[in-house]
Enzyme design. Structure first.
Site, PDB file in Angstrom:
ATOM      1  N   ASP A  12       0.876  -1.179   0.000  1.00 26.17           N
ATOM      2  CA  ASP A  12       0.000   0.000   0.000  1.00 26.17           C
ATOM      3  C   ASP A  12       0.914   1.231   0.000  1.00 26.17           C
ATOM      4  O   ASP A  12       2.132   1.126   0.192  1.00 26.17           O
ATOM      5  CB  ASP A  12      -0.897  -0.010   1.245  1.00 26.17           C
ATOM      6  CG  ASP A  12      -1.822   1.213   1.299  1.00 26.17           C
ATOM      7  OD1 ASP A  12      -2.300   1.649   0.235  1.00 26.17           O
ATOM      8  OD2 ASP A  12      -2.042   1.751   2.396  1.00 26.17           O
ATOM      9  N   SER A  13       0.300   2.388  -0.146  1.00 25.87           N
ATOM     10  CA  SER A  13       1.079   3.622  -0.077  1.00 25.87           C
ATOM     11  C   SER A  13       1.490   3.938   1.368  1.00 25.87           C
ATOM     12  O   SER A  13       2.383   4.750   1.590  1.00 25.87           O
ATOM     13  CB  SER A  13       0.236   4.781  -0.615  1.00 25.87           C
ATOM     14  OG  SER A  13      -0.976   4.855   0.107  1.00 25.87           O
ATOM     15  N   TYR A  44      -0.865   8.342  -2.637  1.00 23.14           N
ATOM     16  CA  TYR A  44      -0.877   8.051  -4.073  1.00 23.14           C
ATOM     17  C   TYR A  44      -2.115   8.674  -4.730  1.00 23.14           C
ATOM     18  O   TYR A  44      -2.112   8.993  -5.908  1.00 23.14           O
ATOM     19  CB  TYR A  44      -0.967   6.539  -4.313  1.00 23.14           C
ATOM     20  CG  TYR A  44       0.301   5.729  -4.141  1.00 23.14           C
ATOM     21  CD1 TYR A  44       1.454   6.250  -3.559  1.00 23.14           C
ATOM     22  CD2 TYR A  44       0.331   4.403  -4.588  1.00 23.14           C
ATOM     23  CE1 TYR A  44       2.591   5.470  -3.408  1.00 23.14           C
ATOM     24  CE2 TYR A  44       1.464   3.623  -4.453  1.00 23.14           C
ATOM     25  CZ  TYR A  44       2.593   4.148  -3.852  1.00 23.14           C
ATOM     26  OH  TYR A  44       3.706   3.365  -3.722  1.00 23.14           O
ATOM     27  N   GLY A  45      -3.175   8.787  -3.947  1.00 20.93           N
ATOM     28  CA  GLY A  45      -4.493   9.098  -4.501  1.00 20.93           C
ATOM     29  C   GLY A  45      -4.646  10.461  -5.137  1.00 20.93           C
ATOM     30  O   GLY A  45      -5.607  10.708  -5.854  1.00 20.93           O
ATOM     31  N   CYS A  75      -4.224  -1.403  -1.841  1.00 19.88           N
ATOM     32  CA  CYS A  75      -4.327   0.028  -2.087  1.00 19.88           C
ATOM     33  C   CYS A  75      -5.450   0.224  -3.103  1.00 19.88           C
ATOM     34  O   CYS A  75      -5.350  -0.275  -4.235  1.00 19.88           O
ATOM     35  CB  CYS A  75      -3.007   0.546  -2.647  1.00 19.88           C
ATOM     36  SG  CYS A  75      -3.075   2.290  -3.104  1.00 19.88           S
ATOM     37  N   THR A  77      -6.286   2.810  -4.644  1.00 19.45           N
ATOM     38  CA  THR A  77      -5.859   3.665  -5.749  1.00 19.45           C
ATOM     39  C   THR A  77      -5.133   2.846  -6.822  1.00 19.45           C
ATOM     40  O   THR A  77      -5.475   2.910  -8.005  1.00 19.45           O
ATOM     41  CB  THR A  77      -4.932   4.768  -5.197  1.00 19.45           C
ATOM     42  OG1 THR A  77      -5.627   5.452  -4.150  1.00 19.45           O
ATOM     43  CG2 THR A  77      -4.533   5.736  -6.277  1.00 19.45           C
ATOM     44  N   GLU A 153      -2.628   8.766   8.493  1.00 18.54           N
ATOM     45  CA  GLU A 153      -1.156   8.620   8.537  1.00 18.54           C
ATOM     46  C   GLU A 153      -0.565   9.379   9.732  1.00 18.54           C
ATOM     47  O   GLU A 153       0.501   9.051  10.224  1.00 18.54           O
ATOM     48  CB  GLU A 153      -0.521   9.134   7.241  1.00 18.54           C
ATOM     49  CG  GLU A 153      -0.717   8.215   6.043  1.00 18.54           C
ATOM     50  CD  GLU A 153       0.075   6.902   6.120  1.00 18.54           C
ATOM     51  OE1 GLU A 153       1.196   6.890   6.655  1.00 18.54           O
ATOM     52  OE2 GLU A 153      -0.460   5.873   5.649  1.00 18.54           O
ATOM     53  N   CYS A 187     -10.888   3.052   0.096  1.00 17.73           N
ATOM     54  CA  CYS A 187      -9.463   3.276   0.330  1.00 17.73           C
ATOM     55  C   CYS A 187      -9.146   2.486   1.594  1.00 17.73           C
ATOM     56  O   CYS A 187      -9.895   2.546   2.572  1.00 17.73           O
ATOM     57  CB  CYS A 187      -9.213   4.762   0.555  1.00 17.73           C
ATOM     58  SG  CYS A 187      -7.596   5.121   1.264  1.00 17.73           S
ATOM     59  N   THR A 188      -8.032   1.757   1.571  1.00 15.95           N
ATOM     60  CA  THR A 188      -7.750   0.846   2.693  1.00 15.95           C
ATOM     61  C   THR A 188      -7.356   1.580   3.973  1.00 15.95           C
ATOM     62  O   THR A 188      -7.307   0.965   5.036  1.00 15.95           O
ATOM     63  CB  THR A 188      -6.657  -0.159   2.295  1.00 15.95           C
ATOM     64  OG1 THR A 188      -5.517   0.569   1.814  1.00 15.95           O
ATOM     65  CG2 THR A 188      -7.151  -1.103   1.234  1.00 15.95           C
ATOM     66  N   HIS A 189      -7.106   2.876   3.869  1.00 22.37           N
ATOM     67  CA  HIS A 189      -6.855   3.642   5.096  1.00 22.37           C
ATOM     68  C   HIS A 189      -8.147   3.857   5.902  1.00 22.37           C
ATOM     69  O   HIS A 189      -8.101   4.058   7.107  1.00 22.37           O
ATOM     70  CB  HIS A 189      -6.290   5.033   4.765  1.00 22.37           C
ATOM     71  CG  HIS A 189      -4.824   5.061   4.482  1.00 22.37           C
ATOM     72  ND1 HIS A 189      -4.260   4.452   3.394  1.00 22.37           N
ATOM     73  CD2 HIS A 189      -3.792   5.639   5.163  1.00 22.37           C
ATOM     74  CE1 HIS A 189      -2.954   4.664   3.395  1.00 22.37           C
ATOM     75  NE2 HIS A 189      -2.642   5.383   4.464  1.00 22.37           N
TER      76      HIS A 189
HETATM   77  N1  DGL Z   1      -4.609   3.065   1.050  1.00 29.28           N
HETATM   78  C1  DGL Z   1      -4.571   3.825  -0.174  1.00 29.28           C
HETATM   79  C2  DGL Z   1      -5.817   3.490  -0.988  1.00 29.28           C
HETATM   80  O1  DGL Z   1      -6.422   2.492  -0.676  1.00 29.28           O
HETATM   81  C3  DGL Z   1      -4.340   5.233   0.151  1.00 29.28           C
HETATM   82  C4  DGL Z   1      -4.236   6.049  -1.043  1.00 29.28           C
HETATM   83  C5  DGL Z   1      -3.307   7.184  -1.015  1.00 29.28           C
HETATM   84  O2  DGL Z   1      -2.122   6.963  -0.771  1.00 29.28           O
HETATM   85  O3  DGL Z   1      -3.777   8.262  -1.333  1.00 29.28           O
HETATM   86  O4  DGL Z   1      -6.210   4.141  -1.916  1.00 29.28           O
END
Ligand code: DGL
Length: 272
Positions: A12-13, A44-45, A75, A77, A153, A187-189
């Protein structure tokens, strides 16, 4: 090493993909897991498709060096930009879109489904398209929530955290007003702030964790391919991040709290 004793690779990011790792550990405590959180380049998004693809390629390359038996893009994204299949070579792969869409379709009672994700994810239409192929008459509502990733984060995750609650209201109250009964945390966050999201959406709305569903889906894929490690042992979970180990450790240990069935190691790495 036999194929089934190889590790599972997850990336993931940032810390969000740990939502998939947590589910994998719950289902498969005997498996070794190598995790990459590209914390130096999160989010990343908000990046362009080209940049996301370049980062994703490096994430895949990093995990392949461990000879993993499967790669999970935890992730939303990257999963959205890859549109379901991995463009980066052979081997077992899953993203989060199909698993989360399947769970949403089987959960909804009124056919009104909400999707929240990063700007890149929502722009791609990936979840919406997947839901439409599974349930053509579904009514889908989408909303990009770009502020959620930096909140997570930086550890702004509890229902006592006023900025987090206010931002959640701003994003989510319009979705609530649409009468959805199921919301994909695309989004996994986002599952890391599921208490806040649930507080705003109300008890009547089922939340679908894209990371958690990807963990379950990966389990089924490994099973179907005869690649599950024999049960009984205690797996090693190695978490790599591309920026400060201290901040990542704090977030990761808080989130993976109580998982003493695994051996946890956190270290830093470079991708370029
Ligand atoms: N966990 C990432 C996702 O699921 C976070 C995206 C990001 O880094 O913006 O999209």
């Amino acid at each position: 090493m036999t194929d089934k004793n190889r590790a599972i690779g997850v990336f993931d990011s940032g810390v969000g993909g740990l939502t998939a790792v947590k589910e994998l550990i719950r289902l498969l405590p005997q498996e070794d897991i190598v995790y990459l959180g590209d914390t130096a380049r999160v989010p990343y998004g908000t990046k362009s498709r080209e940049t996301i693809l370049r980062y994703a390629e490096q994430d895949f390359d990093f995990l392949r060096k461990f000879g993993v038996k499967m790669i999970i893009s935890a992730c939303g994204t990257v999963s959205s930009v890859l549109a379901g299949e991995s463009d980066f070579g052979e081997g077992l792969y899953t993203g989060v879109i199909r698993p989360a869409a399947e769970a949403a379709v089987s959960t909804t009672k009124n056919g009104r489904i909400g999707i929240i994700g990063t700007s890149a994810t929502i722009r791609s239409g990936s979840y919406k398209n997947m839901i439409r192929t599974m349930m053509p008459d579904a009514v889908v509502f989408e909303k990009a929530c770009p502020m959620f990733v930096p909140l997570v984060e930086n550890g702004y995750i509890s229902t006592d955290c006023l900025p987090c609650v206010e931002i959640a209201k701003e994003y989510l109250l319009p979705l609530r007003a649409e009468g959805i009964d199921t919301l994909i945390l695309g989004c996994t966050h986002y599952p890391i702030i599921s208490d806040v999201i649930s507080m705003v959406m109300g008890k009547g709305v089922s939340l679908i964790s894209s990371g958690g569903e990807a963990g379950k889906y990966a389990y089924r894929m490994l099973q179907e391919n005869g690649l599950l490690r024999d049960s009984g042992g205690r797996g090693k979970v190695t978490l790599y991040c591309t920026d400060s180990v201290e901040l990542f450790r704090e977030n990761a240990e808080h989130f993976l709290d109580g998982l003493d069935r695994v051996e946890l190691k956190i270290q830093s790495c470079r991708l370029e």
